[in-house]
Design a protein around this motif. Structure first.
Motif, PDB file in Angstrom:
ATOM      1  N   UNK A 357     -29.974 -55.955 -82.732  1.00  0.00           N
ATOM      2  CA  UNK A 357     -31.324 -56.504 -82.599  1.00  0.00           C
ATOM      3  C   UNK A 357     -32.314 -55.781 -83.523  1.00  0.00           C
ATOM      4  N   UNK A 358     -32.166 -54.453 -83.602  1.00  0.00           N
ATOM      5  CA  UNK A 358     -33.146 -53.687 -84.366  1.00  0.00           C
ATOM      6  C   UNK A 358     -32.854 -53.646 -85.862  1.00  0.00           C
ATOM      7  N   UNK A 359     -31.575 -53.581 -86.223  1.00  0.00           N
ATOM      8  CA  UNK A 359     -31.234 -53.396 -87.631  1.00  0.00           C
ATOM      9  C   UNK A 359     -30.438 -54.555 -88.226  1.00  0.00           C
ATOM     10  N   UNK A 360     -30.065 -55.530 -87.388  1.00  0.00           N
ATOM     11  CA  UNK A 360     -29.325 -56.713 -87.841  1.00  0.00           C
ATOM     12  C   UNK A 360     -27.965 -56.337 -88.451  1.00  0.00           C
ATOM     13  N   UNK A 361     -27.348 -55.311 -87.859  1.00  0.00           N
ATOM     14  CA  UNK A 361     -26.003 -54.881 -88.252  1.00  0.00           C
ATOM     15  C   UNK A 361     -25.079 -55.089 -87.058  1.00  0.00           C
ATOM     16  N   UNK A 362     -23.951 -55.755 -87.275  1.00  0.00           N
ATOM     17  CA  UNK A 362     -23.018 -56.088 -86.204  1.00  0.00           C
ATOM     18  C   UNK A 362     -21.771 -55.217 -86.315  1.00  0.00           C
ATOM     19  N   UNK A 363     -21.541 -54.403 -85.294  1.00  0.00           N
ATOM     20  CA  UNK A 363     -20.324 -53.590 -85.191  1.00  0.00           C
ATOM     21  C   UNK A 363     -19.660 -53.896 -83.843  1.00  0.00           C
ATOM     22  N   UNK A 364     -18.536 -53.252 -83.557  1.00  0.00           N
ATOM     23  CA  UNK A 364     -17.880 -53.406 -82.247  1.00  0.00           C
ATOM     24  C   UNK A 364     -17.858 -52.046 -81.568  1.00  0.00           C
ATOM     25  N   UNK A 365     -18.304 -51.997 -80.336  1.00  0.00           N
ATOM     26  CA  UNK A 365     -18.339 -50.746 -79.580  1.00  0.00           C
ATOM     27  C   UNK A 365     -16.926 -50.264 -79.278  1.00  0.00           C
ATOM     28  N   UNK A 366     -16.774 -48.932 -79.185  1.00  0.00           N
ATOM     29  CA  UNK A 366     -15.448 -48.347 -78.985  1.00  0.00           C
ATOM     30  C   UNK A 366     -14.761 -48.767 -77.706  1.00  0.00           C
ATOM     31  N   UNK A 367     -15.538 -48.998 -76.635  1.00  0.00           N
ATOM     32  CA  UNK A 367     -14.912 -49.407 -75.376  1.00  0.00           C
ATOM     33  C   UNK A 367     -14.262 -50.782 -75.495  1.00  0.00           C
ATOM     34  N   UNK A 368     -14.649 -51.551 -76.506  1.00  0.00           N
ATOM     35  CA  UNK A 368     -13.999 -52.840 -76.753  1.00  0.00           C
ATOM     36  C   UNK A 368     -12.554 -52.695 -77.184  1.00  0.00           C
ATOM     37  N   UNK A 369     -12.156 -51.467 -77.522  1.00  0.00           N
ATOM     38  CA  UNK A 369     -10.772 -51.175 -77.913  1.00  0.00           C
ATOM     39  C   UNK A 369     -10.069 -50.356 -76.829  1.00  0.00           C
TER      40      UNK A 369
END
Length: 404
Positions: A357-369
């Motif tokens: 939302x703040x920086x418009x950068x999409x990553x995946x959080x570690x708990x998703x793995x």
């Protein structure tokens, strides 16, 4: 009318690579925002095109690819995979030991559906590629996660694996090179995992989709090549090495003592028959891909695009105060750690959402793995250097707002 609910089989199924944070990214895009997507290993949007000879072979064979083929796949495709297994020193693989699928994803699900009864257990690395955990849950089994040690180049902890084997354990999943960490396992470590499988009569599931995406002159050893007395299913495909993710073409090789697995193999045959066959046009790419010029090598040497982008992203992340990242030896991901003393993150999905939302950068959080902490995230280093630099600078700026 009462609400129509999803099956209970899906209650524990999770795939956060395409989860709630991605849905928010789509909403922001609909509003006109430009999102830097570092969330998924999809080479095509970043200019990594499939080799032209592969595309041309698919086009050339389209007129004869309109009907179903054998449920296990085209003979020419399976023959090419068989020859590839010989090159990788996997012994005694015949044409009928190979199944072509709509990507490795379909074959992972089939391998679990064909094996597991309710409450059977499969040992899966933490962090993992989350489809493995989801496939086990969907099949009625329980995913038991073994520790991969960040302090030891993210190698599996053999004693932790040993401690988690029970009378319900059916197999061990090995992702090598690893997604999300980029770790590459040496033969002596693989042999220790094989010995556990041998001792406890377990099946090995070797996810080797990144086996040719290697850096710094590293070499990959196929798990199945080290033991012909342990049943092993080896998964690979066109999506990564050959930059043909949208073709949805993968394969699984069954090797080892197949005579003790006749009933399981009959189950795999049944599931292959039920889906009729895999995508036929894309299967025409397999022979050309495996037998042709390996253009991936140009991208991995110094001066090659993937190698240089890995180095740039790794150096920039480690330069951010409170961020550390093991240098990946394979694949196309970085899995940095945030110092919990500096960045006290309690909910890493919220962290990923706030970054978006703040920086418009999409990553995946570690708990998703399926990692049991909130201090990691995964990003891909497929975008070009300018975009990578911009994205990581935005991450660094954002982290300053999270500092303790």
């Amino acid at each position: 009318m009462p609400a129509i609910r999803k099956s209970n089989k899906l209650i524990n199924v999770c795939y956060d690579i395409r989860g709630p944070v991605l849905q928010e990214a789509k909403r922001l895009e609909d509003e006109g925002h430009r999102i830097l997507k570092l969330n998924i290993g999809n080479p095509a949007p970043w200019g990594f095109d499939a080799p032209e000879e592969i595309v041309q072979d698919v086009i050339h064979n389209l007129p004869t690819a309109q009907g179903y083929c054998d449920s296990k796949g085209l003979f020419s495709a399976r023959k090419a995979v068989m020859q590839e297994s010989q090159r990788k020193n996997i012994a005694n693989v015949a044409i009928d030991d190979i199944y072509i699928g709509n990507g490795v994803s379909e074959l992972i699900v089939m391998s679990m559906q064909g094996l597991l009864n309710d409450n059977d257990e499969v040992l899966i690395p933490a962090p993992d590629y989350p489809l493995w955990t989801a496939a086990v849950s969907l099949a009625g089994g329980n995913a038991v996660h073994y520790v991969c040690d960040e302090q030891s180049d993210w190698y599996p902890d053999i004693e932790d694996i040993r401690s988690k084997i029970t009378d319900r354990t059916r197999g061990i999943v090995v992702i090598n090179p690893n997604n999300p960490t980029g770790a590459l396992y040496p033969p002596e470590l693989l042999e220790q995992i094989i010995e556990l499988a041998r001792e406890h009569k377990l099946i090995l599931f070797a996810d080797e989709i990144y086996d040719k995406i290697l850096y710094d002159e590293a070499e990959h050893t196929s798990l199945a090549s080290l033991a012909d007395d342990v049943l092993c299913l080896t998964f690979n495909g066109l999506s990564k090495t050959y930059r043909a993710a949208g073709f949805r073409s993968g394969w699984v090789i069954v090797s080892g003592p197949k005579h003790i697995a006749r009933d399981y193999i009959e189950g795999l045959d049944m599931l292959a028959n039920m889906r009729l066959c895999a995508n036929v046009p894309a299967q025409h790419a397999i022979q050309t891909a495996l037998g042709g010029y390996q253009s991936i090598n140009e991208l991995l040497v110094p001066g090659g695009r993937l190698r240089d982008q890995r180095d740039l992203a790794w150096e920039m992340l480690n330069a951010i105060p409170g961020v550390s990242c093991v240098k990946p030896k394979g694949a196309m991901y970085l899995f940095p750690k945030l110092d919990p003393q500096r960045y006290p993150i309690r909910n890493d999905e919220k962290f990923a959402l706030d970054l978006l939302i703040q920086q418009k950068v999409l990553i995946v959080q570690g708990s998703g793995f399926n990692l049991p902490d909130t201090q990691h995230f995964r990003l891909v280093f497929l975008p070009g250097k300018d975009l990578l630099t911009d994205a990581i600078e935005r991450i660094g700026s954002f982290l300053r707002t999270y500092e303790q």
